[in-house]
Design a protein around this motif. Structure first.
Motif, PDB file in Angstrom:
ATOM      1  N   LEU B 126      -7.896  26.665 -89.357  1.00 44.99           N
ATOM      2  CA  LEU B 126      -6.999  26.570 -90.503  1.00 44.99           C
ATOM      3  C   LEU B 126      -6.947  25.191 -91.151  1.00 44.99           C
ATOM      4  O   LEU B 126      -6.611  25.089 -92.324  1.00 44.99           O
ATOM      5  CB  LEU B 126      -5.574  26.980 -90.090  1.00 44.99           C
ATOM      6  CG  LEU B 126      -5.430  28.396 -89.541  1.00 44.99           C
ATOM      7  CD1 LEU B 126      -4.001  28.660 -89.125  1.00 44.99           C
ATOM      8  CD2 LEU B 126      -5.876  29.416 -90.575  1.00 44.99           C
ATOM      9  N   ILE B 127      -7.221  24.131 -90.400  1.00 42.24           N
ATOM     10  CA  ILE B 127      -6.912  22.823 -90.966  1.00 42.24           C
ATOM     11  C   ILE B 127      -8.083  21.840 -91.014  1.00 42.24           C
ATOM     12  O   ILE B 127      -8.450  21.367 -92.092  1.00 42.24           O
ATOM     13  CB  ILE B 127      -5.727  22.183 -90.200  1.00 42.24           C
ATOM     14  CG1 ILE B 127      -4.526  23.135 -90.260  1.00 42.24           C
ATOM     15  CG2 ILE B 127      -5.341  20.857 -90.811  1.00 42.24           C
ATOM     16  CD1 ILE B 127      -3.396  22.768 -89.367  1.00 42.24           C
ATOM     17  N   ALA B 128      -8.698  21.569 -89.842  1.00 41.72           N
ATOM     18  CA  ALA B 128      -9.632  20.450 -89.756  1.00 41.72           C
ATOM     19  C   ALA B 128     -10.771  20.463 -90.782  1.00 41.72           C
ATOM     20  O   ALA B 128     -10.997  19.469 -91.460  1.00 41.72           O
ATOM     21  CB  ALA B 128     -10.182  20.338 -88.333  1.00 41.72           C
ATOM     22  N   PRO B 129     -11.516  21.582 -90.950  1.00 36.42           N
ATOM     23  CA  PRO B 129     -12.654  21.523 -91.887  1.00 36.42           C
ATOM     24  C   PRO B 129     -12.210  21.231 -93.319  1.00 36.42           C
ATOM     25  O   PRO B 129     -12.923  20.544 -94.064  1.00 36.42           O
ATOM     26  CB  PRO B 129     -13.266  22.926 -91.811  1.00 36.42           C
ATOM     27  CG  PRO B 129     -12.595  23.644 -90.732  1.00 36.42           C
ATOM     28  CD  PRO B 129     -11.386  22.894 -90.312  1.00 36.42           C
ATOM     29  N   VAL B 406     -18.548  18.412 -92.931  1.00 35.36           N
ATOM     30  CA  VAL B 406     -17.605  19.469 -92.572  1.00 35.36           C
ATOM     31  C   VAL B 406     -18.111  20.240 -91.359  1.00 35.36           C
ATOM     32  O   VAL B 406     -17.357  20.551 -90.432  1.00 35.36           O
ATOM     33  CB  VAL B 406     -17.396  20.426 -93.764  1.00 35.36           C
ATOM     34  CG1 VAL B 406     -16.440  21.538 -93.384  1.00 35.36           C
ATOM     35  CG2 VAL B 406     -16.873  19.677 -94.965  1.00 35.36           C
ATOM     36  N   HIS B 407     -19.422  20.521 -91.358  1.00 29.95           N
ATOM     37  CA  HIS B 407     -19.994  21.234 -90.226  1.00 29.95           C
ATOM     38  C   HIS B 407     -19.767  20.455 -88.929  1.00 29.95           C
ATOM     39  O   HIS B 407     -19.388  21.018 -87.909  1.00 29.95           O
ATOM     40  CB  HIS B 407     -21.483  21.458 -90.463  1.00 29.95           C
ATOM     41  CG  HIS B 407     -22.194  21.985 -89.251  1.00 29.95           C
ATOM     42  ND1 HIS B 407     -21.969  23.257 -88.769  1.00 29.95           N
ATOM     43  CD2 HIS B 407     -23.084  21.402 -88.412  1.00 29.95           C
ATOM     44  CE1 HIS B 407     -22.712  23.437 -87.685  1.00 29.95           C
ATOM     45  NE2 HIS B 407     -23.386  22.332 -87.445  1.00 29.95           N
ATOM     46  N   ASP B 408     -19.959  19.134 -89.002  1.00 32.74           N
ATOM     47  CA  ASP B 408     -19.740  18.310 -87.815  1.00 32.74           C
ATOM     48  C   ASP B 408     -18.285  18.357 -87.354  1.00 32.74           C
ATOM     49  O   ASP B 408     -18.009  18.277 -86.155  1.00 32.74           O
ATOM     50  CB  ASP B 408     -20.147  16.863 -88.087  1.00 32.74           C
ATOM     51  CG  ASP B 408     -21.654  16.695 -88.061  1.00 32.74           C
ATOM     52  OD1 ASP B 408     -22.257  17.045 -87.038  1.00 32.74           O
ATOM     53  OD2 ASP B 408     -22.224  16.259 -89.073  1.00 32.74           O
ATOM     54  N   THR B 409     -17.360  18.479 -88.305  1.00 32.94           N
ATOM     55  CA  THR B 409     -15.950  18.579 -87.914  1.00 32.94           C
ATOM     56  C   THR B 409     -15.709  19.840 -87.108  1.00 32.94           C
ATOM     57  O   THR B 409     -15.066  19.807 -86.064  1.00 32.94           O
ATOM     58  CB  THR B 409     -15.048  18.599 -89.162  1.00 32.94           C
ATOM     59  OG1 THR B 409     -15.239  17.388 -89.870  1.00 32.94           O
ATOM     60  CG2 THR B 409     -13.592  18.725 -88.773  1.00 32.94           C
ATOM     61  N   VAL B 411     -17.915  21.543 -85.365  1.00 31.27           N
ATOM     62  CA  VAL B 411     -18.551  21.402 -84.056  1.00 31.27           C
ATOM     63  C   VAL B 411     -17.751  20.428 -83.184  1.00 31.27           C
ATOM     64  O   VAL B 411     -17.620  20.620 -81.975  1.00 31.27           O
ATOM     65  CB  VAL B 411     -20.000  20.932 -84.224  1.00 31.27           C
ATOM     66  CG1 VAL B 411     -20.659  20.736 -82.882  1.00 31.27           C
ATOM     67  CG2 VAL B 411     -20.773  21.949 -85.041  1.00 31.27           C
ATOM     68  N   SER B 412     -17.202  19.413 -83.828  1.00 30.21           N
ATOM     69  CA  SER B 412     -16.466  18.412 -83.056  1.00 30.21           C
ATOM     70  C   SER B 412     -15.209  19.000 -82.428  1.00 30.21           C
ATOM     71  O   SER B 412     -14.850  18.635 -81.307  1.00 30.21           O
ATOM     72  CB  SER B 412     -16.149  17.220 -83.952  1.00 30.21           C
ATOM     73  OG  SER B 412     -14.825  16.836 -83.852  1.00 30.21           O
ATOM     74  N   VAL B 413     -14.531  19.942 -83.124  1.00 34.97           N
ATOM     75  CA  VAL B 413     -13.360  20.577 -82.501  1.00 34.97           C
ATOM     76  C   VAL B 413     -13.803  21.402 -81.303  1.00 34.97           C
ATOM     77  O   VAL B 413     -13.132  21.427 -80.262  1.00 34.97           O
ATOM     78  CB  VAL B 413     -12.586  21.456 -83.504  1.00 34.97           C
ATOM     79  CG1 VAL B 413     -11.345  22.030 -82.846  1.00 34.97           C
ATOM     80  CG2 VAL B 413     -12.179  20.666 -84.719  1.00 34.97           C
TER      81      VAL B 413
END
Lengths: 101, 687
Positions: B126-129, B406-409, B411-413
């Motif tokens: 819901l938020i990070a990306p 954004v993709h890395d975000t 994957v990072s979560v």
């Protein structure tokens, strides 16, 4: 990607299509997330009788099972969203693969 | 693409070398211990080596570039960002107290494991990306822009920004005080320095790190801290697991042990000696009740008795020790009837608690049908609040700005939860392993042959004993009911319980220190960025140069750190117990505005302001109304929900208010719709 695809690539997803697919997937995954948490907590007493590898099932689910489902949700989401994003970007090789809804 | 690949490989090489170096350090210390180096030196070495290490990393990554200072240059690879988030997340409470909490509460404690991992689903989905796509610096930034339009200095944007800053500061400050308190506690336990000296030692390392390099420095330090946390947490658990079940993987092995533990619990529950000890506690509680009923005359007679006893021992020329004891008892006696009422009712509650039958570890919601249902509802409410709170904690969300894409975000979560689970799946295992060890090895021992760690940990804190054991029924054998363990001592004492060398105790302390410091780093940065970026730059002085912005930020960080350290040095037990409440507050105030901001275009600033205020107020009201520490009482509870789960009322209140007020006021302008479309759109991928 050095493999040459004979068929012409399908048109990239429009903004609207991309968002609708994203929203649908987010909705399904949230439902899975909610059901996991709710079922584990609500039916914990009923599941105590069953056991997996020595654990009472309810204890296992609350201690490990639910968290592992959450991890799987995150992995699946990151993977599918990558595919969706590629499908929406023009002239990208991965856009040739039509992502299933 | 290629550049980021080499960067990733270079980082991996550095941290691999670091890990090897750390293992080498451990091995050489254990050799030194074999050679007879005194324990206190091992404590000192651990403390100073790790603090110097963090300071060095801070100095190496010092910066005064705005992008580097606030968001680490947006080039932290997903895996390392996940590791840093995990270190940010695993606080002193997770590392030190959670296993102890599970030891004490059994199944019902698992709400923390579920809540604190499930929250990451909300963060990722819901938020990070969307925050990363938005690409600014802080969480209030996003809310202000979303609800204020492109020129986010208008009334709406400003109101939302200030509310978000207030929520950020209240939530992060309670949290950071608890971390610094833990730093003082660990440092003073293991090196013998004074509590406040311990706090300022820890503070120094926090400051060198975040003061010089902001987000960039704390990211690279947190990765190193995560490695230390992981090694420190897994080592004793693996050892105990191999000892009790011949399987060195604790997460798998404790399944075999759990039925043994339950069987042992059943035996102890039926044991007549145990029942005898519990009956003594019940008798004591009844005595206190009797005295409470006959106040104030009981206070008067009690004091006279004490006085008479003192006169008596003095008269018959008893030993100095006896006189001293009688004097001390008289001094400790309540000063007036009111104090007596308070002290005695506390004592009564404590004795009653120890008279309770054993809580079965694996049984969900033990008790009769009504209690059981209340426990189940509280479990679900707590899980809900912890999840929504996780998804609204500024220092965690801030991390989604630091990845390259954004993709890395996303994957990072995933990596963040993966690294958190390496610890969190071990915590329930550790609780079961230690419980089994104590139930089977310590219970039934002769009081003359208690292991060394028992006397060591009983003497650590005389006023609030972390561990106490006394022969209540005077049979010379340890009964389970005679043992009282504080949740905070379990992890720190595990190496000694498992019979590991002292080096491992030092390592665990260093791990606890790393957990507290890494979280404190992230929180302090979240607070000072909210003040410097959102208040100073965005509201007070929009023309400030980038140099000035970073300098102001650093000064504010210094100020906040000292205020937090001062608050922690006063040992505010009340604040510490309120940390759990921070999750409910964060969720109620921020979660609806964050999520509706992305998923509902119609949400406008009037709705956001009303929703944030309503959510926060309902949550706060419920806490004030029901938490005894804040002057409420349990009688005011709605549906028997504990005050820690106030978010179960706050979040829906905030959400409904936000929707209702948004619908009653005009829709936001075209600029806002364009912004929402932009953050929802797929990112441009470079093939």
């Amino acid at each position: 990607m050095d493999k040459v695809d004979p068929t012409p690539p399908p048109a990239p997803l429009t903004r609207k299509q991309h968002w609708h697919k994203t929203r649908a997937m987010t909705g399904w995954l949230l439902l899975l997330w909610l059901m996991t948490g709710f079922c584990v907590a609500f039916f914990a007493r009923e599941l105590t009788g069953l056991s997996v590898f020595g654990w009472p099932l309810s204890f296992y689910l609350a201690a490990q099972g639910a968290s592992l489902v959450y991890l799987a949700i995150l992995g699946f989401y990151a993977w599918r969203m990558r595919r969706l994003d590629l499908a929406a970007s023009p002239a990208s090789p991965a856009a040739t693969k039509e992502p299933r809804p | 693409m290629k550049e980021s690949g080499t960067f990733f490989r270079r980082l991996s090489r550095y941290y691999l070398l670091f890990t090897l170096g750390f293992v080498g350090f451990l091995i050489s210390l254990s050799v030194l211990e074999q050679e007879g180096m005194p324990r206190v030196w091992i404590g000192y070495l651990f403390m100073f080596a790790t603090i110097v290490l963090y300071a060095t990393l801070g100095v190496l990554s010092r910066t005064s570039n705005v992008l580097e200072y606030y968001v680490a240059g947006r080039r932290v690879p997903a895996m390392f960002n996940g590791m840093a988030t995990a270190a940010d997340w695993i606080s002193a409470a997770s590392f030190i107290s959670l296993a102890g909490g599970l030891y004490l509460h059994g199944f019902d404690g698992l709400a923390y494991i579920m809540g604190w991992t499930g929250g990451y689903c909300l963060v990722a989905l819901l938020i990070a990306p969307y925050l990363r796509k938005f690409s600014q610096y802080t969480i209030p930034d996003f809310l202000a822009m979303r609800y204020g339009g492109a020129s986010d200095d208008n009334r709406g944007g400003r109101a939302v920004r200030i509310l978000a800053v207030i929520a950020t500061i209240i939530v992060s400050f309670t949290y950071v005080v608890a971390q610094i308190y833990a730093v003082g506690l660990i440092a003073s336990r293991f090196t013998g320095v004074d509590f406040s000296v311990g706090i300022f030692l820890g503070l120094a390392s926090i400051l060198v790190c975040s003061f010089l390099g902001g987000m960039r420095a704390i990211t690279w330090t947190q990765v190193a801290q995560y490695i230390i946390i992981l090694v420190a947490f897994l080592m004793p658990a693996i050892w105990l697991s191999a000892k009790h079940s011949d399987n060195p993987i604790p997460q798998v092995a404790y399944g075999k042990l759990l039925p043994h533990l339950s069987a042992r619990e059943a035996v102890l529950q039926e044991d007549p000696k145990e029942a005898e000890v519990r009956a003594i506690f019940r008798q004591r509680a009844d005595d206190y009740q009797l005295r409470l009923n006959t106040l104030p005359s009981s206070w008067e007679t009690g004091r006279l008795q004490m006085q008479r006893k003192l006169d008596d021992v003095k008269l018959r020329n008893a030993s100095l020790l006896e006189i001293r004891n009688a004097e001390r008892a008289l001094i400790a006696y309540p000063k007036d009837a009111d104090e007596a009422a308070r002290v005695w009712s506390d004592a009564r509650t404590q004795n009653l608690a120890r008279a309770q039958p054993i809580t079965p570890h694996a049984t969900p919601y033990p008790g009769d049908a009504v209690t059981s249902d209340i426990k189940r509802n509280n479990f679900m409410a707590l899980v809900f609040c912890l999840m929504l709170g996780t998804a609204a904690l500024p220092h965690i969300l801030m991390r989604s700005y630091t990845t390259p894409s954004v993709h890395d975000t996303r994957v990072s979560v995933f990596w963040a939860l993966f690294f958190i689970l390496l610890i969190y799946l071990t915590i329930p295992a550790l609780a079961v392993l230690v419980k089994y060890d104590i139930y089977s090895a310590l219970v039934g021992t002769d009081f003359a042959h208690l292991p060394n760690w028992v006397s060591y940990w009983s003497n650590v804190d005389k006023i609030n004993p972390l561990f106490s054991i006394s022969d209540i029924n005077r049979d010379g054998v340890v009964q389970l009911a005679e043992i009282s363990i504080d949740a905070d001592v379990l992890v720190l004492a595990t190496p000694e319980i498992a019979g590991l060398p002292y080096v491992v105790s030092g390592l665990v302390a260093a791990g606890g220190l790393a957990a507290a410091l890494s979280t404190a780093d992230g929180l302090l940065l979240a607070i000072s960025n909210a003040l410097s970026h959102d208040i100073y730059y965005k509201i007070v002085d929009r023309t400030a140069s980038t140099q000035k912005r970073v300098t102001i930020s650093k000064l504010l960080l210094l100020g906040v750190a000292f205020i937090a350290a001062y608050a922690a040095s006063t040992k505010p037990g009340d604040i510490i117990s309120l940390v759990g409440a921070a999750f409910s507050l964060a969720g109620s105030a921020m979660f609806p505005a964050l999520v509706l901001g992305v998923f509902w275009k119609r949400a406008n600033y009037q709705g956001a302001v009303a929703g944030m205020i309503a959510g926060f107020s309902v949550c706060l009201y419920y806490m004030l109304h029901t938490n005894p520490i804040l002057g409420g009482s349990a009688a005011g509870q709605w549906f028997h929900i504990a005050p820690i789960s106030a978010g179960i009322f706050g979040v829906p209140a905030g959400l409904l208010t936000m929707v209702a007020v948004s619908l009653m006021t005009p829709a936001p302008g075209r600029e806002t719709a364009a912004l929402v479309d932009y953050i929802r759109a797929a990112e441009k991928t470079d093939p």
